[in-house]
Design a protein around this motif. Structure first.
Motif, short mmCIF file in Angstrom:
data_model
loop_
_atom_site.label_atom_id
_atom_site.label_comp_id
_atom_site.label_asym_id
_atom_site.label_seq_id
_atom_site.Cartn_x
_atom_site.Cartn_y
_atom_site.Cartn_z
N MET A 1 -33.65 20.29 -23.06
CA MET A 1 -34.58 21.21 -22.39
C MET A 1 -34.12 21.51 -20.97
O MET A 1 -34.22 22.65 -20.50
N VAL B 1 -42.87 20.18 -19.92
CA VAL B 1 -42.77 19.26 -21.05
C VAL B 1 -41.94 18.03 -20.66
O VAL B 1 -42.30 16.90 -20.99
N VAL B 2 -40.84 18.26 -19.91
CA VAL B 2 -40.00 17.13 -19.50
C VAL B 2 -40.80 16.15 -18.64
O VAL B 2 -40.76 14.93 -18.86
N MET C 1 -40.85 11.25 -27.40
CA MET C 1 -39.79 12.23 -27.58
C MET C 1 -38.43 11.64 -27.18
O MET C 1 -38.36 10.84 -26.26
N GLU D 1 -52.44 5.29 -18.67
CA GLU D 1 -53.16 6.19 -17.77
C GLU D 1 -53.51 7.51 -18.48
O GLU D 1 -54.62 8.01 -18.37
N LEU E 1 -40.62 24.47 -20.14
CA LEU E 1 -39.69 23.39 -20.47
C LEU E 1 -39.79 22.25 -19.46
O LEU E 1 -39.85 21.08 -19.81
N LEU E 2 -39.81 22.61 -18.17
CA LEU E 2 -39.88 21.58 -17.12
C LEU E 2 -41.18 20.79 -17.22
O LEU E 2 -41.18 19.57 -17.02
N ASN F 1 -35.07 15.86 -24.13
CA ASN F 1 -35.31 16.14 -22.72
C ASN F 1 -34.09 16.76 -22.06
O ASN F 1 -34.21 17.73 -21.31
N ALA G 1 -43.96 8.00 -27.54
CA ALA G 1 -42.67 7.92 -28.19
C ALA G 1 -41.81 6.91 -27.47
O ALA G 1 -42.00 6.69 -26.30
N ARG H 1 -44.14 8.39 -21.35
CA ARG H 1 -43.32 7.23 -21.66
C ARG H 1 -43.64 6.06 -20.74
O ARG H 1 -43.73 4.92 -21.17
N PHE H 2 -43.82 6.36 -19.45
CA PHE H 2 -43.96 5.26 -18.49
C PHE H 2 -45.41 4.98 -18.12
O PHE H 2 -45.70 3.93 -17.56
N ASN H 3 -46.30 5.93 -18.35
CA ASN H 3 -47.70 5.69 -18.02
C ASN H 3 -48.62 6.02 -19.18
O ASN H 3 -49.60 6.74 -19.02
N GLY I 1 -45.92 18.42 -27.52
CA GLY I 1 -44.94 19.10 -26.68
C GLY I 1 -45.05 20.61 -26.76
O GLY I 1 -44.93 21.32 -25.76
N ASN J 1 -43.23 14.27 -20.78
CA ASN J 1 -42.56 13.23 -21.56
C ASN J 1 -42.36 11.99 -20.72
O ASN J 1 -42.56 10.87 -21.19
N ALA J 2 -41.96 12.20 -19.45
CA ALA J 2 -41.73 11.05 -18.57
C ALA J 2 -43.06 10.32 -18.32
O ALA J 2 -43.12 9.08 -18.38
N LEU J 3 -44.11 11.07 -18.08
CA LEU J 3 -45.42 10.45 -17.84
C LEU J 3 -45.89 9.69 -19.08
O LEU J 3 -46.39 8.56 -18.99
#
Lengths: 109, 224
Positions: free
Chosen positions: A9, B198-199, A1, B211, B195-196, A6, B224, B206-208, B138, B202-204
């Motif tokens: 949101m 999903v944010v 995404m 896992e 929303l939080l 982000n 992504a 992207r970086f993991n 998402g 997204n971080a997880l």
């Protein structure tokens, strides 16, 4: 995404919180002249509601320990949030660094 | 959603505790087993716990002119399955009951049932359902977290309605009153929680990604 999604949101979360603060007016003082309260906890409101539905109900147990003042209460809530946020920050920080180092390594090979 | 200390009649307090106990015990066993098999997931379990810690400490203003807080249980339910959230939620609720006089020991069982059992199971079910009908990742996470949050508060309303039926209208009328306090206030907060979540996901992702793929949470298409 995408990063912009982000950010969008997060902005929406802030708007969802700011909107009530901005729009909701303090209710007029009641007939007893007491100043009306606004943004009370819904848990407290439920407690009042119990009082109107079952006026005879008496709580049969008291909290073992109560924060001596609102200040101390907010200290503990802040502590709770800080512990959680600190851990998430640590985890994400190390995850970002790990993925960055991995990418650099792949570039070198 | 915290029912205050002493504010459930004895029978109800015991009933909800009995109902919650097996979930917490089973969840504890499954979490222990999982950590033994895959110690590398320990950190992620910490993140799920931390997320619940943060979100349940944040009392946010709502359009009804009162304040309430999200639960943060959707994230962990999607990552580790709903059972894992019962002991995690119990830890958070115990912390608040003992130190903050927020919730209580006599109402711990009822509060665990709403926040750490109904919420996570609803989140997990909605997430799985969404994925099975091929909704985007998402969207599934958002719906799961938001509806799980909302149903936690609906559950609290049911619990209070059962304990304090309206003298005229009975349990249903009482439920409508409690739901007006809890569930309506919660709607914007549930959206925020969705929303939080999903944010953070997204971080997880992207970086993991590895896992999360190991845990079968994401498939190739999500990265992504």
């Amino acid at each position: 995404m995408k990063r912009s999604t982000n950010i969008l949101m997060l902005v929406m979360v802030v708007v969802l919180m700011a909107f009530p603060l901005w729009r909701i007016q303090k209710p007029a003082p009641g007939p007893d002249g007491k100043e009306a309260e606004i943004f009370r906890g819904s848990d407290d409101q439920a407690k009042d509601l119990i009082g109107t539905i079952a006026p005879g109900y008496k709580p049969w147990f008291k909290p073992i320990m109560e924060p001596p003042s609102d200040e101390v209460g907010s200290l503990l809530f802040a502590l709770q949030a800080a512990l959680g946020a600190g851990f998430i920050g640590y985890y994400l920080g190390s995850a970002v660094t790990r993925s960055k180092m991995r990418r650099e390594q792949e570039k070198q090979c | 959603m915290h029912i205050m200390e002493g504010f459930l009649p004895v029978k109800h307090a015991i009933g909800w505790s009995v109902a919650s106990a097996p979930f917490v015990a089973y969840g504890l066993r499954s979490v222990n087993k999982r950590i033994k098999e895959k110690p590398e997931q320990r950190m992620l379990l910490g993140v799920a716990t931390a997320f619940t810690f943060v979100l349940s400490a944040l009392k946010m203003p709502s359009v009804t002119g009162s304040c309430s807080h999200p639960t943060g249980t959707g994230l962990g339910a999607i990552l580790f399955g709903p059972a894992a959230m019962a002991p995690i939620g119990a830890v958070v609720l115990l912390f608040q009951a003992l130190l903050l006089a927020h919730g209580g020991l006599t109402t711990l069982g009822a509060n665990i049932f709403s926040m750490a059992i109904v919420g996570p199971f609803a989140s997990y079910g909605i997430y799985k359902l969404g994925r099975s009908v091929k909704l985007p990742f998402g969207v599934c996470v958002f719906l799961a977290a938001a509806i799980g949050d909302l149903l936690t508060y609906v559950t609290t309303s049911v619990q209070l309605a059962l304990a304090f039926p309206d003298p005229a209208g009975g349990i249903f009328a009482s439920f409508m009153k409690f739901a007006a306090v809890f569930a309506v206030t919660q709607v914007p907060l549930a959206i925020s929680e969705g929303l939080l979540t999903v944010v953070v996901f997204n971080a997880l992702a992207r970086f993991n990604p590895q896992e999360l793929r190991d845990m079968n949470v994401i498939t190739k298409e999500v990265q992504a």
